[in-house]
Design a protein around this motif. Structure first.
Motif, PDB file in Angstrom:
ATOM      1  N   GLN A 198       0.827  -1.206   0.000  1.00 40.17           N
ATOM      2  CA  GLN A 198       0.000   0.000   0.000  1.00 40.17           C
ATOM      3  C   GLN A 198       0.865   1.260   0.000  1.00 40.17           C
ATOM      4  N   ALA A 199       1.992   1.214   0.697  1.00 36.80           N
ATOM      5  CA  ALA A 199       2.902   2.361   0.725  1.00 36.80           C
ATOM      6  C   ALA A 199       3.429   2.666  -0.678  1.00 36.80           C
ATOM      7  N   ILE A 200       3.788   1.634  -1.415  1.00 36.71           N
ATOM      8  CA  ILE A 200       4.287   1.839  -2.778  1.00 36.71           C
ATOM      9  C   ILE A 200       3.180   2.406  -3.675  1.00 36.71           C
ATOM     10  N   LYS A 201       1.969   1.865  -3.544  1.00 32.56           N
ATOM     11  CA  LYS A 201       0.849   2.382  -4.337  1.00 32.56           C
ATOM     12  C   LYS A 201       0.589   3.859  -4.027  1.00 32.56           C
ATOM     13  N   THR A 202       0.643   4.206  -2.746  1.00 27.71           N
ATOM     14  CA  THR A 202       0.427   5.593  -2.349  1.00 27.71           C
ATOM     15  C   THR A 202       1.561   6.477  -2.858  1.00 27.71           C
ATOM     16  N   ALA A 203       2.787   5.976  -2.801  1.00 19.93           N
ATOM     17  CA  ALA A 203       3.940   6.732  -3.312  1.00 19.93           C
ATOM     18  C   ALA A 203       3.777   7.011  -4.803  1.00 19.93           C
ATOM     19  N   ILE A 204       3.276   6.042  -5.545  1.00 18.35           N
ATOM     20  CA  ILE A 204       3.037   6.246  -6.975  1.00 18.35           C
ATOM     21  C   ILE A 204       2.046   7.398  -7.177  1.00 18.35           C
ATOM     22  N   VAL A 221       9.471   5.998   6.317  1.00 21.49           N
ATOM     23  CA  VAL A 221      10.776   5.636   6.889  1.00 21.49           C
ATOM     24  C   VAL A 221      10.621   5.307   8.371  1.00 21.49           C
ATOM     25  N   ARG A 222       9.757   6.032   9.058  1.00 19.67           N
ATOM     26  CA  ARG A 222       9.529   5.776  10.492  1.00 19.67           C
ATOM     27  C   ARG A 222       8.713   4.510  10.743  1.00 19.67           C
ATOM     28  N   GLU A 223       7.733   4.227   9.886  1.00 19.89           N
ATOM     29  CA  GLU A 223       6.729   3.213  10.206  1.00 19.89           C
ATOM     30  C   GLU A 223       6.916   1.852   9.538  1.00 19.89           C
ATOM     31  N   LEU A 224       7.551   1.808   8.390  1.00 17.62           N
ATOM     32  CA  LEU A 224       7.635   0.545   7.655  1.00 17.62           C
ATOM     33  C   LEU A 224       8.724  -0.358   8.208  1.00 17.62           C
ATOM     34  N   GLN A 250      11.731   0.693   4.505  1.00 13.99           N
ATOM     35  CA  GLN A 250      12.422   1.901   4.959  1.00 13.99           C
ATOM     36  C   GLN A 250      13.519   2.330   3.993  1.00 13.99           C
ATOM     37  N   GLU A 251      14.310   1.380   3.527  1.00 21.80           N
ATOM     38  CA  GLU A 251      15.431   1.725   2.642  1.00 21.80           C
ATOM     39  C   GLU A 251      14.935   2.346   1.340  1.00 21.80           C
ATOM     40  N   LEU A 252      13.879   1.778   0.780  1.00 23.44           N
ATOM     41  CA  LEU A 252      13.302   2.325  -0.451  1.00 23.44           C
ATOM     42  C   LEU A 252      12.854   3.766  -0.236  1.00 23.44           C
ATOM     43  N   PHE A 253      12.112   3.999   0.822  1.00 23.87           N
ATOM     44  CA  PHE A 253      11.550   5.321   1.037  1.00 23.87           C
ATOM     45  C   PHE A 253      12.575   6.314   1.567  1.00 23.87           C
ATOM     46  N   LYS A 254      13.619   5.837   2.204  1.00 22.35           N
ATOM     47  CA  LYS A 254      14.696   6.723   2.637  1.00 22.35           C
ATOM     48  C   LYS A 254      15.364   7.361   1.414  1.00 22.35           C
ATOM     49  N   ARG A 255      15.614   6.558   0.395  1.00 23.88           N
ATOM     50  CA  ARG A 255      16.235   7.078  -0.828  1.00 23.88           C
ATOM     51  C   ARG A 255      15.301   8.068  -1.532  1.00 23.88           C
TER      52      ARG A 255
END
Length: 166
Positions: free
Chosen positions: A5-11, A116-119, A124-129
């Motif tokens: 869901q995080a990836i879908k929302t990021a898209i 980054v805080r919650e996953l 986290q690594e994906l969203f940190k970048r």
């Protein structure tokens, strides 16, 4: 939030920012502004594609395979020349476009910070970048706003300190 869901929302966030830059490129009244907005839109489009591939991998085998994320950002000389190429009457229009982009970038950064805080560590690594990349975009937009407004700020920070001068 789950990684999928995080990836879908990021898209969705990346598509929103891309669309803002595309509209700004179209609405910009000078060629340099169009070029900068177009470069940022291309970068965001690359993010959408990258995240779509990550989503496919995650759904297929619960893995995130890190690959190089291509970054397309305008050169410093191009950024400075946007302000120099504008007529006074164009500044307000350009400023409105930049402020809209800044708000979208802030919202995107806020989302990535939350991820980054919650996953779990894989996410986290994906969203940190992505947070680093979007913070760079936010800085580019802020740089342009500071140039156009002539407030004595550079990327949101005071360019000088009167107390330090005396």
């Amino acid at each position: 939030m789950l990684i999928e869901q995080a990836i879908k929302t990021a898209i969705e966030y990346e598509q929103k920012v891309r669309d803002i830059y595309l509209k700004a490129a179209e609405a910009s009244s000078n060629d340099v502004g169009k070029k900068v907005f177009s470069a940022l839109a291309a970068d965001e489009a690359g993010h959408v594609s990258f995240l779509a591939r990550q989503l496919e991998r995650w759904v297929a085998d619960n893995a995130i395979t890190w690959e190089n994320l291509k970054i397309v950002v305008p050169k410093a000389a191009e950024l400075k020349s946007v302000e120099e190429a504008l007529e006074p009457s164009q500044r307000q229009e350009e400023l409105a476009l930049l402020e809209q982009a800044r708000e979208a970038e802030r919202q995107t950064c806020d989302f990535y910070e939350q991820m980054v805080r919650e996953l779990p560590p894989k996410g986290q690594e994906l969203f940190k970048r992505f947070l680093e990349v979007e913070e760079d975009h936010l800085n580019i937009v802020q740089f342009q706003i500071d140039n156009l407004t002539g407030t004595g700020f550079w990327m949101g920070w005071p360019d000088f300190d009167m107390e330090a001068m005396g």
